[in-house]
Write a protein that holds these residues in place. Structure first.
Motif, PDB file in Angstrom:
ATOM      1  N   HIS A   3      10.419  31.810  43.085  1.00 18.16           N
ATOM      2  CA  HIS A   3       9.421  32.954  43.141  1.00 18.16           C
ATOM      3  C   HIS A   3       9.427  33.856  41.943  1.00 18.16           C
ATOM      4  O   HIS A   3       8.429  34.463  41.641  1.00 18.16           O
ATOM      5  CB  HIS A   3       9.761  33.760  44.474  1.00 18.16           C
ATOM      6  N   ILE A   4      10.541  33.926  41.051  1.00 19.58           N
ATOM      7  CA  ILE A   4      10.279  34.751  39.888  1.00 19.58           C
ATOM      8  C   ILE A   4       9.887  34.082  38.869  1.00 19.58           C
ATOM      9  O   ILE A   4      10.463  33.252  38.195  1.00 19.58           O
ATOM     10  CB  ILE A   4      11.766  35.420  39.547  1.00 19.58           C
ATOM     11  N   GLU A  31      12.641  32.106  36.346  1.00 20.91           N
ATOM     12  CA  GLU A  31      13.646  32.870  36.841  1.00 20.91           C
ATOM     13  C   GLU A  31      14.894  32.238  35.772  1.00 20.91           C
ATOM     14  O   GLU A  31      14.965  31.147  35.674  1.00 20.91           O
ATOM     15  CB  GLU A  31      14.043  32.257  38.300  1.00 20.91           C
ATOM     16  N   GLU A  66       4.549  36.264  39.545  1.00 25.38           N
ATOM     17  CA  GLU A  66       5.041  35.903  40.830  1.00 25.38           C
ATOM     18  C   GLU A  66       3.893  35.278  41.590  1.00 25.38           C
ATOM     19  O   GLU A  66       3.717  35.965  42.729  1.00 25.38           O
ATOM     20  CB  GLU A  66       5.808  36.730  41.512  1.00 25.38           C
ATOM     21  N   LYS A  81       8.026  44.909  40.735  1.00 27.38           N
ATOM     22  CA  LYS A  81       8.996  43.738  40.365  1.00 27.38           C
ATOM     23  C   LYS A  81       9.639  43.753  38.873  1.00 27.38           C
ATOM     24  O   LYS A  81      10.404  43.212  38.761  1.00 27.38           O
ATOM     25  CB  LYS A  81       7.987  42.523  40.429  1.00 27.38           C
ATOM     26  N   ASN A 157      15.781  47.831  41.295  1.00 28.76           N
ATOM     27  CA  ASN A 157      16.025  46.434  41.615  1.00 28.76           C
ATOM     28  C   ASN A 157      14.784  45.552  41.132  1.00 28.76           C
ATOM     29  O   ASN A 157      14.287  44.649  41.905  1.00 28.76           O
ATOM     30  CB  ASN A 157      16.311  46.371  43.065  1.00 28.76           C
ATOM     31  N   ASP A 159      12.691  42.374  39.641  1.00 24.08           N
ATOM     32  CA  ASP A 159      13.059  40.832  39.236  1.00 24.08           C
ATOM     33  C   ASP A 159      13.140  40.496  37.941  1.00 24.08           C
ATOM     34  O   ASP A 159      13.816  39.301  37.588  1.00 24.08           O
ATOM     35  CB  ASP A 159      12.007  39.970  39.998  1.00 24.08           C
ATOM     36  N   HIS A 187      18.712  37.663  36.058  1.00 23.12           N
ATOM     37  CA  HIS A 187      17.192  37.439  36.567  1.00 23.12           C
ATOM     38  C   HIS A 187      16.240  37.073  35.276  1.00 23.12           C
ATOM     39  O   HIS A 187      17.069  37.213  34.094  1.00 23.12           O
ATOM     40  CB  HIS A 187      16.547  38.503  37.186  1.00 23.12           C
TER      41      HIS A 187
END
Lengths: 246, 283
Positions: A3-4, A31, A66, A81, A157, A159, A187
């Motif tokens: 997803h990242i 990712e 994403e 994100k 936080n 991504d 990440h």
């Protein structure tokens, strides 16, 4: 695909109509990628990073973070994100104390007070400066400011982390500390820098830019060892590699 | 230390004073904002010949100075700019208003004052009254910002529905002022290093210097604003946040009592001639 990720396709950008800054930029970042964007002065590295968080609008082509297309109405979602660290930490730190600055993002996203406090503590622990929590920002040294600037984005936080010239104004110890912190972050991270030794220590993939275009994209090991390629685009082999060769 | 560095340091000191964890600092900003505005309105509305009545109102700033442990010396320094202006406004009063309003007993007779009584014109009284009003209102405003952070003042302004655009302007001006000053500092230092022996900045360099300053400040202001936007700032304050809680030992009842007591006291001092009553006890 995890997803990242970031997809940049055929992106063109200019401040003035007849002076394009970025030309036909296309790349994918996945990712766990750690990408270094390198190139001589004025090739558009910072502009590209700013495009990815929507700080420069009016580009053509497509940027998807994403799977969310970068548009005015999706900015808030995308910025939640991505953490962006400015080149000059003084511009990133605008509150009075370290705590207030690190808490600024989480508070704006409406997190409860307990959660905000926890995020601030965690972020400061990650960059190993929990003792600075109550210190006024203007009393910090250049290295401390950089670490606090990183903590301000870690508290959200993110991504993805984007950093513009992170090693500028850091002494060797702080520089090493920053390298370790970045290597611990698992990440996606994209770092733009002239400091090729820093890029060597922190990234696994390098995008080389010249005159607004991507001229090479590959493993750090391969590109930074290619002296002829670096020389052609106004760069020099990292000092650490030169010493090793000797 | 250069004047600009001093100015930056003063702003930072004021910020630190405002952040102290003291009872006055913890009072709800809305209470302090209301009391300050109310106090200034009362001081300004005092009769221009009612010198003693105005002087008695000093009780509020004196109280905050003591309880809030705010430096009186710093507050006095703020008067340097305002007091000359007030002085200019009132300086002509003694010339226009020559009505004798009171006599001062000198306690001795001279050839000029055979009965030992010095006549004081209304102009002089109103001039001093204006000066005292100036001092008191500056002190009240200074005490508000010395015991309340700019974020809390903006929060309270939003609470009373002052438009978002105005409150954001206030906040950003406060944030940018130090940026502007540090840019001025850098530019003037660079200038001085290449213009030894020169006092100040040469007239012909002013245009490019100010232009450069404007562009640089705009760039920096842009980046600060971008940095705020990237961390979720949408130009508004969280006015739903709880003021009282674990980190704030003050209570709603306490703050409300503070507001009521001081509003009452200021009103009493305005409406009742306390100074005359106290004076009559001794004379």
């Amino acid at each position: 695909m995890s997803h990242i990720h970031i997809d940049v396709e055929n992106v063109n950008f200019s401040y003035l109509k007849d002076k394009p800054i970025l030309k036909d930029i296309t790349f994918q970042a996945k990712e766990n990628d750690s990408i270094g964007i390198i190139g001589a002065n004025g090739v558009g590295k910072s502009t590209l990073l700013k495009l990815l968080v929507g700080l420069n609008a009016d580009f053509s082509g497509s940027i998807r973070v994403e799977e969310i297309p970068l548009e005015r109405k999706t900015l808030s979602k995308i910025r939640e994100k991505i953490g962006y660290v400015f080149q000059d930490s003084d511009n990133q730190l605008f509150m009075t104390t370290v705590y207030q600055d690190v808490a600024f993002g989480p508070e704006n996203y409406g997190l409860p007070k307990d959660e905000v406090e926890k995020r601030v503590e965690d972020a400061l622990n990650k960059v190993k400066i929990p003792y600075l929590i109550d210190k006024p920002v203007y009393q910090l040294s250049g290295g401390e400011k950089k670490l606090v600037a990183i903590a301000t984005i870690l508290s959200m936080n993110p991504d993805i982390i984007l950093m513009d010239e992170p090693s500028v104004s850091l002494d060797p110890k702080n520089r090493r500390n920053l390298i370790n912190i970045l290597n611990e972050f698992d990440h996606l991270k994209i770092i733009s820098s002239h400091d090729l030794d820093f890029i060597w220590d922190t990234t696994s993939r390098v995008i080389l830019m010249s005159e607004g275009r991507i001229v090479a994209d590959g493993p750090t090991e391969e590109i930074l060892r290619d002296e002829a390629l670096l020389d052609r685009y106004g760069l020099e082999k990292p000092l650490s590699l030169t010493e090793r060769n000797n | 230390m250069s004047k600009i560095n001093k100015a930056i340091l003063n702003i930072e000191n004021l910020r630190q004073t405002a952040q102290k964890d003291q009872w006055v600092n913890r009072i709800h900003p809305l209470v302090k904002l209301f009391l300050t505005i109310f106090y200034i309105a009362i001081v300004v509305s005092m009769n221009k010949y009612h010198l003693l009545g105005t002087l008695v109102l000093a009780i509020y700033p004196v109280f905050i100075f003591i309880v809030g442990e705010v430096s009186f010396k710093d507050a006095l320094r703020r008067l340097r700019i305002v007091l000359p202006l007030v002085c200019i406004v009132g300086i002509l009063n003694p010339f226009f208003d020559r009505t004798i309003v009171t006599y001062v007993n000198l306690g001795f007779a001279t050839s000029k004052y055979p009965d030992g009584m010095l006549a004081v014109s209304g102009g002089f009284v109103s001039f001093f009254s204006l000066m005292i009003k100036g001092v008191l209102t500056v002190f009240a405003s200074y005490l508000l910002i010395a015991t309340t952070t700019i974020e809390d003042i903006c929060y309270s302004l939003r609470k009373i529905h002052v438009p978002k655009v105005i409150v954001t302007q206030v906040l950003l001006i406060y944030r940018y002022i130090t940026l502007l000053l540090s840019e001025v500092n850098k530019i003037t230092q660079a200038y001085e290093l290449r213009a030894p022996g020169q006092k100040g900045v040469a007239f012909k360099a002013w245009g490019s210097l100010v232009g450069r300053l404007l562009l640089r400040s705009m760039d920096r202001a842009d980046e600060v604003y971008e940095s705020m936007c990237l961390r979720g700032f949408k130009g508004d304050f969280d006015i739903t946040r709880q003021w009282y809680g674990e980190s704030n030992k003050n209570t709603f009842i306490g703050d409300l009592s503070f507001a009521i007591i001081w509003t009452g006291l200021i009103l009493v001092l305005k409406l009742v001639p306390v100074s005359y009553i106290i004076g009559s006890l001794f004379i």
